[in-house]
Design an enzyme around this catalytic site. Structure first.
Site, PDB file in Angstrom:
ATOM      1  N   GLY A 101       0.991  -1.091  -0.153  1.00 50.43           N
ATOM      2  CA  GLY A 101      -0.122  -0.120   0.079  1.00 50.43           C
ATOM      3  C   GLY A 101       0.900   1.242  -0.171  1.00 50.43           C
ATOM      4  O   GLY A 101       1.869   1.417   0.531  1.00 50.43           O
ATOM      5  N   GLN A 113       3.279   9.845   0.744  1.00 47.37           N
ATOM      6  CA  GLN A 113       4.563   9.183   0.970  1.00 47.37           C
ATOM      7  C   GLN A 113       5.636   9.509  -0.183  1.00 47.37           C
ATOM      8  O   GLN A 113       6.750   9.296  -0.034  1.00 47.37           O
ATOM      9  CB  GLN A 113       4.329   7.753   1.131  1.00 47.37           C
ATOM     10  N   CYS A 130       5.782  -0.151   7.463  1.00 49.18           N
ATOM     11  CA  CYS A 130       5.534   0.977   6.391  1.00 49.18           C
ATOM     12  C   CYS A 130       6.538   1.354   5.797  1.00 49.18           C
ATOM     13  O   CYS A 130       7.837   1.551   6.275  1.00 49.18           O
ATOM     14  CB  CYS A 130       4.820   2.185   7.332  1.00 49.18           C
ATOM     15  N   LEU A 131       6.229   1.764   4.382  1.00 51.98           N
ATOM     16  CA  LEU A 131       7.469   2.149   3.603  1.00 51.98           C
ATOM     17  C   LEU A 131       8.153   3.474   4.003  1.00 51.98           C
ATOM     18  O   LEU A 131       9.422   3.760   3.830  1.00 51.98           O
ATOM     19  CB  LEU A 131       6.963   2.141   2.069  1.00 51.98           C
ATOM     20  N   HIS A 167      -4.662   1.663   7.684  1.00 50.28           N
ATOM     21  CA  HIS A 167      -3.227   2.174   7.587  1.00 50.28           C
ATOM     22  C   HIS A 167      -3.119   3.325   6.534  1.00 50.28           C
ATOM     23  O   HIS A 167      -2.549   4.568   7.106  1.00 50.28           O
ATOM     24  CB  HIS A 167      -2.382   1.049   7.316  1.00 50.28           C
ATOM     25  N   GLU A 168      -3.550   3.233   5.189  1.00 48.66           N
ATOM     26  CA  GLU A 168      -3.413   4.121   4.351  1.00 48.66           C
ATOM     27  C   GLU A 168      -4.179   5.277   4.639  1.00 48.66           C
ATOM     28  O   GLU A 168      -3.621   6.338   4.405  1.00 48.66           O
ATOM     29  CB  GLU A 168      -3.761   3.749   2.832  1.00 48.66           C
ATOM     30  N   HIS A 185      -2.408   7.716   6.651  1.00 50.26           N
ATOM     31  CA  HIS A 185      -1.346   8.551   5.986  1.00 50.26           C
ATOM     32  C   HIS A 185      -2.077   9.864   5.711  1.00 50.26           C
ATOM     33  O   HIS A 185      -1.260  10.750   5.591  1.00 50.26           O
ATOM     34  CB  HIS A 185      -0.719   7.826   5.054  1.00 50.26           C
TER      35      HIS A 185
HETATM   36 NI    NI Z   1       2.456   3.188   5.629  1.00 51.09          NI
END
Ligand code: NI
Length: 172
Positions: free
Chosen positions: A46, A51, A94-95, A136-137, A140
């Site tokens: 995701g 991000q 998370c990235l 989660h997304e 963000h």
């Molecule tokens: Ni994330």
């Protein structure tokens, strides 16, 4: 389509609240294509536009377990309409918080309204991994990272670790 640089914590941009998209047009689709490329290259399941530094309410995801079958999802202006009171726990990463993982508890079902790649209205009922990923997304888009759910001590330890790590450092 191109792979963009993923911002990592600590970065003030990741704490920004993203803005709604007025219309899903070619510019937004180009952004979604780039986001998907970036997510697959990472690799991740995701990615939110913020991000890669773009404060728009856009998410891409692919939670398919089979690496040979791609099932990309595009969610523009996602809004959670309904969530279950029953919780489930996943070990999340998370990235934007590289190499850090923690168990996070979230509702195990959610219903989300959004616009798809073509700008059509959609309503999706999600369970399990998909439900966790969506939540989660969407976090963000509000400037929230999963580490915000941890104790102050755990969170500050992770941020300290990340601050010391220099990603993409080059010496020329
Ligand atoms: Ni994330």
């Amino acid at each position: 389509m191109s792979v963009k640089t993923i911002l990592t914590e600590p970065n003030i941009l990741l704490r920004q609240v993203s803005e709604s998209v007025e219309k899903v047009g070619d510019e937004e689709r180009k952004l979604m294509d780039d986001m998907l490329d970036t997510m697959y290259a990472a690799p991740g399941i995701g990615l939110a536009a913020i991000q890669i530094g773009i404060p728009k309410r856009i998410i891409v995801m692919d939670t398919s377990r089979d690496k040979n079958i791609k099932e990309p999802m595009y969610l523009v202006n996602p809004v959670i309409k309904n969530k279950n009171s029953e919780k489930t726990t996943y070990e999340e990463g998370c990235l934007s918080v590289p190499d850090q993982f923690a168990e996070i508890e979230r509702p195990n079902m959610c219903e989300v309204a959004y616009l798809d790649y073509l700008g059509n209205k959609q309503l999706l009922k999600a369970n399990g991994l998909l439900a966790t990923c969506i939540q989660h997304e969407i976090d963000h888009l509000e400037g929230i990272l999963f580490i915000d759910y941890l104790s102050k001590l755990k969170k500050s330890m992770i941020i300290k670790k990340l601050s010391k790590t220099k990603y993409n450092r080059i010496v020329v």
